[in-house]
Design a protein around this motif. Structure first.
Motif, mmCIF file in Angstrom:
data_model
loop_
_atom_site.group_PDB
_atom_site.id
_atom_site.type_symbol
_atom_site.label_atom_id
_atom_site.label_comp_id
_atom_site.label_asym_id
_atom_site.label_seq_id
_atom_site.Cartn_x
_atom_site.Cartn_y
_atom_site.Cartn_z
ATOM 1 N N MET A 1 4.510 16.665 -6.027
ATOM 2 C CA MET A 1 4.943 17.427 -7.193
ATOM 3 C C MET A 1 6.284 16.886 -7.677
ATOM 4 O O MET A 1 7.074 16.338 -6.902
ATOM 5 N N LEU A 2 6.568 17.017 -8.960
ATOM 6 C CA LEU A 2 7.849 16.575 -9.508
ATOM 7 C C LEU A 2 8.976 17.476 -9.050
ATOM 8 O O LEU A 2 8.777 18.658 -8.779
ATOM 9 N N GLN B 1 -0.808 7.445 1.539
ATOM 10 C CA GLN B 1 -1.573 7.316 0.297
ATOM 11 C C GLN B 1 -2.245 8.642 -0.068
ATOM 12 O O GLN B 1 -2.267 9.040 -1.233
ATOM 13 N N ALA B 2 -2.774 9.326 0.925
ATOM 14 C CA ALA B 2 -3.429 10.632 0.673
ATOM 15 C C ALA B 2 -2.409 11.652 0.173
ATOM 16 O O ALA B 2 -2.707 12.456 -0.726
ATOM 17 N N ALA B 3 -1.203 11.612 0.746
ATOM 18 C CA ALA B 3 -0.179 12.595 0.361
ATOM 19 C C ALA B 3 0.264 12.447 -1.078
ATOM 20 O O ALA B 3 0.684 13.417 -1.723
ATOM 21 N N GLN C 1 -2.728 4.134 10.210
ATOM 22 C CA GLN C 1 -2.828 5.590 10.115
ATOM 23 C C GLN C 1 -1.722 6.155 9.234
ATOM 24 O O GLN C 1 -1.963 7.027 8.390
ATOM 25 N N GLU C 2 -0.512 5.641 9.407
ATOM 26 C CA GLU C 2 0.621 6.091 8.596
ATOM 27 C C GLU C 2 0.381 5.799 7.116
ATOM 28 O O GLU C 2 0.671 6.630 6.248
ATOM 29 N N THR C 3 -0.173 4.626 6.822
ATOM 30 C CA THR C 3 -0.423 4.232 5.439
ATOM 31 C C THR C 3 -1.509 5.093 4.815
ATOM 32 O O THR C 3 -1.387 5.525 3.659
ATOM 33 N N ARG C 4 -2.573 5.359 5.552
ATOM 34 C CA ARG C 4 -3.628 6.230 5.043
ATOM 35 C C ARG C 4 -3.072 7.616 4.701
ATOM 36 O O ARG C 4 -3.403 8.204 3.663
ATOM 37 N N LEU D 1 0.813 -1.212 0.000
ATOM 38 C CA LEU D 1 0.000 0.000 0.000
ATOM 39 C C LEU D 1 0.849 1.265 0.000
ATOM 40 O O LEU D 1 0.366 2.338 -0.347
ATOM 41 N N GLN D 2 2.092 1.137 0.413
ATOM 42 C CA GLN D 2 3.059 2.228 0.294
ATOM 43 C C GLN D 2 4.435 1.600 0.092
ATOM 44 O O GLN D 2 4.705 0.516 0.604
#
Length: 260
Positions: A259-260, A252-254, A246-249, A138-139
């Protein structure tokens, strides 16, 4: 209700712990523990005898056509796809043979076994398939791309099977362990030292003593897996411990705003 559960990769780690814990729960379940090599079968049988529990141990090397055929003679209610390997290192430098090995063991072999049992479950109209995925599905951490790619694939396979098999009376669940002290993480990092050559590598590799501090006792994760198998826990996705969820959520949201 009593069920028959087949666990792959039960020779060590979460598979071994889950097999013994499920048997120790004394809920009347028949537990079939599949191990990769015969010495593991002897050791696990001895451990079950010491614990005073019934545990049926079979040799189940997922690469072996003979072993898979033997496993498919069993009528099971739950398949816990736990067997897996990890090879670490940067994707730019890790040998392609190891990337392929990761996919063969973690994706193609369990999918082939699953397809065999799905046929029997559809005919019966019931069954459960549980995949041991990973938080790394998941990450993605650096140096773990090859392993993470296989677990991302498992996430896709599990999600697809969940929808395809639901009308057939078959449920699918996933468990995503965090950072646990089973020996799996340690050997994954150590294995990279066998092929990594700083003279030819494009990027720096792992440096001893690595970054393995903070690994947790696996028993709480094993307890979660047992509850998923028995149906006490009915969640589809089970990232554990809660801090890792919580860390994974958040991770994923971040990614939506990177940005490149």
């Amino acid at each position: 209700m009593s069920t028959t559960v087949l666990i792959t990769g039960a020779g060590s780690g979460f598979g071994r712990g889950t097999a013994l814990a499920l048997a120790l729960a004394r809920l009347g379940h028949r537990v079939i523990a599949g191990v990769q090599i015969w010495p593991q079968a002897w050791e696990l049988r001895a451990a079950a005898e010491r614990a005073g529990v019934e545990l049926e141990v079979i040799k189940l090397d997922l690469y072996s056509e003979i072993d898979r055929a033997h496993a498919l003679t069993y009528d099971i209610d739950v398949l816990f796809n736990n067997a897996g390997i990890a090879n670490s290192g940067t994707l730019t430098d890790i040998p392609m043979s190891l990337v392929r090995e990761n996919f063969e063991t973690n994706v193609f072999a369990p999918l082939e076994l699953t397809k065999g049992f799905v046929r029997k479950m559809i005919a019966r109209g019931s069954g459960k398939i549980v995949f041991n995925s990973s938080d790394a599905g998941l990450q993605t951490p650096p140096f773990g791309g090859a392993y993470s790619a296989t677990k991302y694939a498992i996430e896709a396979i599990a999600a697809t099977l969940r929808e395809e098999l639901k009308p057939q009376g078959i449920t699918v669940a996933t468990v995503q362990p965090g950072f646990y002290l089973t020996g799996f993480n340690d050997t994954a990092l150590e294995a990279s030292t066998y092929w990594y050559d700083p003279a030819t590598a494009l990027l720096p590799g792992w440096k001893p003593p690595y970054t393995l501090q903070g690994q947790e006792d696996p028993q709480p994760m094993i307890d979660v897996i047992v509850k998923v198998i028995t149906g006490e826990n009915k969640r589809y996705r089970n990232v554990f411990p809660p801090s890792m969820e919580q860390e994974t959520r958040q991770a994923q949201a971040a990614e939506w705003d990177l940005m490149l």
